[in-house]
Write a protein that holds these residues in place. Sequence first.
Motif, PDB file in Angstrom:
ATOM      1  N   ALA A 109       0.879  -1.576   0.008  1.00 24.85           N
ATOM      2  CA  ALA A 109       0.241  -0.212   0.115  1.00 24.85           C
ATOM      3  C   ALA A 109       0.772   1.164   0.178  1.00 24.85           C
ATOM      4  O   ALA A 109       0.434   2.565  -0.526  1.00 24.85           O
ATOM      5  N   ALA A 110       1.879   1.171   0.205  1.00 22.19           N
ATOM      6  CA  ALA A 110       2.682   2.622   0.666  1.00 22.19           C
ATOM      7  C   ALA A 110       3.771   2.774  -0.800  1.00 22.19           C
ATOM      8  O   ALA A 110       4.509   3.625  -1.055  1.00 22.19           O
ATOM      9  N   LEU A 111       3.705   1.778  -1.907  1.00 19.05           N
ATOM     10  CA  LEU A 111       4.249   2.041  -2.827  1.00 19.05           C
ATOM     11  C   LEU A 111       3.050   3.410  -3.978  1.00 19.05           C
ATOM     12  O   LEU A 111       2.029   3.329  -3.501  1.00 19.05           O
ATOM     13  N   PRO A 112       3.810   3.763  -4.896  1.00 17.44           N
ATOM     14  CA  PRO A 112       3.499   4.851  -5.587  1.00 17.44           C
ATOM     15  C   PRO A 112       1.662   4.417  -6.443  1.00 17.44           C
ATOM     16  O   PRO A 112       1.674   3.568  -6.920  1.00 17.44           O
ATOM     17  N   HIS A 113       0.288   4.656  -5.948  1.00 17.79           N
ATOM     18  CA  HIS A 113      -0.544   4.359  -6.930  1.00 17.79           C
ATOM     19  C   HIS A 113      -1.120   5.557  -6.773  1.00 17.79           C
ATOM     20  O   HIS A 113      -1.589   6.707  -6.135  1.00 17.79           O
ATOM     21  N   VAL A 114      -2.883   5.382  -7.092  1.00 18.41           N
ATOM     22  CA  VAL A 114      -3.844   6.014  -7.740  1.00 18.41           C
ATOM     23  C   VAL A 114      -4.854   5.507  -7.439  1.00 18.41           C
ATOM     24  O   VAL A 114      -5.240   4.202  -7.934  1.00 18.41           O
ATOM     25  N   ARG A 115      -6.144   5.900  -7.477  1.00 14.49           N
ATOM     26  CA  ARG A 115      -7.036   5.459  -6.949  1.00 14.49           C
ATOM     27  C   ARG A 115      -8.029   4.908  -8.269  1.00 14.49           C
ATOM     28  O   ARG A 115      -7.944   5.956  -9.473  1.00 14.49           O
ATOM     29  N   ASN A 116      -8.625   4.174  -8.637  1.00 17.38           N
ATOM     30  CA  ASN A 116      -8.981   3.628  -9.830  1.00 17.38           C
ATOM     31  C   ASN A 116     -10.296   3.999  -9.923  1.00 17.38           C
ATOM     32  O   ASN A 116     -11.230   4.320  -8.815  1.00 17.38           O
ATOM     33  N   GLN A 117     -10.439   4.693 -11.110  1.00 12.93           N
ATOM     34  CA  GLN A 117     -12.481   5.135 -11.550  1.00 12.93           C
ATOM     35  C   GLN A 117     -13.428   4.387 -10.808  1.00 12.93           C
ATOM     36  O   GLN A 117     -14.726   4.823 -10.834  1.00 12.93           O
ATOM     37  N   ASN A 118     -12.991   2.697 -10.832  1.00 14.99           N
ATOM     38  CA  ASN A 118     -14.135   1.853 -10.481  1.00 14.99           C
ATOM     39  C   ASN A 118     -13.960   1.520  -8.914  1.00 14.99           C
ATOM     40  O   ASN A 118     -13.197   1.066  -8.481  1.00 14.99           O
ATOM     41  N   ALA A 119     -14.976   1.380  -8.529  1.00 15.76           N
ATOM     42  CA  ALA A 119     -14.877   0.617  -6.860  1.00 15.76           C
ATOM     43  C   ALA A 119     -15.862  -1.104  -7.241  1.00 15.76           C
ATOM     44  O   ALA A 119     -16.470  -0.698  -8.081  1.00 15.76           O
ATOM     45  N   SER A 120     -15.924  -1.658  -6.728  1.00 13.43           N
ATOM     46  CA  SER A 120     -16.083  -2.848  -6.632  1.00 13.43           C
ATOM     47  C   SER A 120     -17.877  -3.132  -5.592  1.00 13.43           C
ATOM     48  O   SER A 120     -17.537  -2.226  -4.569  1.00 13.43           O
ATOM     49  N   PHE A 121     -18.378  -3.587  -5.914  1.00 14.38           N
ATOM     50  CA  PHE A 121     -19.651  -3.468  -4.786  1.00 14.38           C
ATOM     51  C   PHE A 121     -20.202  -5.217  -4.193  1.00 14.38           C
ATOM     52  O   PHE A 121     -19.951  -6.676  -5.266  1.00 14.38           O
ATOM     53  N   ALA A 171       4.446   6.616 -18.784  1.00 14.29           N
ATOM     54  CA  ALA A 171       3.520   5.748 -18.365  1.00 14.29           C
ATOM     55  C   ALA A 171       2.129   5.613 -17.336  1.00 14.29           C
ATOM     56  O   ALA A 171       1.354   6.212 -17.593  1.00 14.29           O
ATOM     57  N   ALA A 172       3.015   5.928 -16.798  1.00 19.35           N
ATOM     58  CA  ALA A 172       2.847   6.075 -15.295  1.00 19.35           C
ATOM     59  C   ALA A 172       2.033   7.225 -14.469  1.00 19.35           C
ATOM     60  O   ALA A 172       0.942   7.097 -14.257  1.00 19.35           O
ATOM     61  N   MET A 173       2.696   8.150 -15.463  1.00 21.54           N
ATOM     62  CA  MET A 173       2.028   9.473 -15.275  1.00 21.54           C
ATOM     63  C   MET A 173       0.511   9.911 -15.478  1.00 21.54           C
ATOM     64  O   MET A 173      -0.692  10.319 -15.793  1.00 21.54           O
ATOM     65  N   THR A 174       0.670   8.764 -17.109  1.00 21.70           N
ATOM     66  CA  THR A 174      -0.371   9.109 -18.360  1.00 21.70           C
ATOM     67  C   THR A 174      -1.763   7.989 -17.604  1.00 21.70           C
ATOM     68  O   THR A 174      -2.601   8.629 -17.452  1.00 21.70           O
ATOM     69  N   HIS A 175      -1.169   7.250 -16.763  1.00 21.08           N
ATOM     70  CA  HIS A 175      -2.334   6.373 -16.615  1.00 21.08           C
ATOM     71  C   HIS A 175      -3.511   6.916 -15.438  1.00 21.08           C
ATOM     72  O   HIS A 175      -3.910   6.539 -14.895  1.00 21.08           O
TER      73      HIS A 175
END
Length: 421
Positions: free
Chosen positions: A172-184, A379-383
């Motif tokens: 979890a401490a690695l670089p990350h971004v919130r995904n646009q989709n959650a799960s239900f 690529a990471a910046m674009t993502h």
Amino acid sequence: MRAQMHHDATAFAEELPDVGHAVLNGKAVLDTPVGELALTIHHQMEPVEASWRELEADPWNSLHQGYDWCRAWVQTHDHPLAIVEGRLDGQIAFLLPLEIDRQFLVRRAQLVGSPFTNFNSGLFSAPFRQAAAAIAPHDLEALLIEALHDHADLLSLTHVPLDWRGERHPLAALPHVRNQNASFQLPLAATMEESIAPLNAKSRRKKYRAQMRKLDAAGGYEHIRPTQPGEQQSLLECFFQQKAARFAAVGLPNVFQPADTQAFFRMLLESDRGGSDVPLELHAIRLKGEYEGRIAAITGLSRKGDHVICQFGSIDDSLLPDASPGELLFWLVIERSAVSGAAVFDFGIGDQDYKRRWCNIQTEHHDILLPLRPAGRLAAMTHRGMARTKTLIKGNPHLYALIQRWRAMGTSGQPPAKTDD
């Protein structure tokens, strides 16, 4: 000589010529406060099968990183593997079953089968999950870069819940971004009545009774779960046909159309080893009377321990749409899951009306993006930019609906059909 873990991930990526020399005997090694962590890269699944099956037995780990699920994908797709085996003081700590996928000019190391996974965790031992917080994030980043930089430009782990079953993800401490989709998800109790109690139970029961009356008036139905290989494959082919018609009706590309994708799901059906854990099982509503033998709705489920995930679903729009057979099938499989001891029914990634009607829990997912080489940084910046833009769009219901209509009309020339199934 051991790696010197004093650079942050960006500096480490910029000094790659020095990094490769720190790998000792094919392993990237790090001294940590909890012991020696060594990473080895494997290009085949078989050498780590025993450790893999040991880790996949832990209920915290996602079924999508299970050995049989990954093997079905690997044997039907031609992507190089870079499986990361992590050992802490010689004991298996984790496996990241990665494949290398080239997108444009960038090589992405992603979890096997990522296009069709609803929940990714990787495979981690319980002791390592407890100990991981003691490892400095920049040290772990540098170690992963050491191990993987010869194989890919970017480590991309998508659809990762950073908090799951009361535990924080070890990465979890690695670089990350919130995904646009959650799960239900819908938590399950011992009975259907208890399971739907937190929802609008009265409305749910009323709709269920109305569906039953409409189907009975047309001659009735049966809920089937085929167990014979021939019957399973026939029902899967029916799903492919229904889904193709459905995507065409709403003007969207058919993600189930590629031959290798269909081969993957066929192989999953053949991977059932018995017991309660099932890579893929099919359920359907088969009609009687006026529509004798016709399949009105299909869903594919996977189960690991007490966790049931809905992988896909389809309906035949021409068969009793007023009876909402897709919704009825969900009622039946949820009820079956509850009485068989499952604790959660997971509708997976993606925000749709029917999921909100059934679920009272949303789980945020994140994409972990660790550049391994300079090309991976762009690529990471674009993502990250795309994920944040999509999140913004999906947070505006009117804008999201407008874009969906534009996309559908651009594909088919007609407005998309509006349905609830």
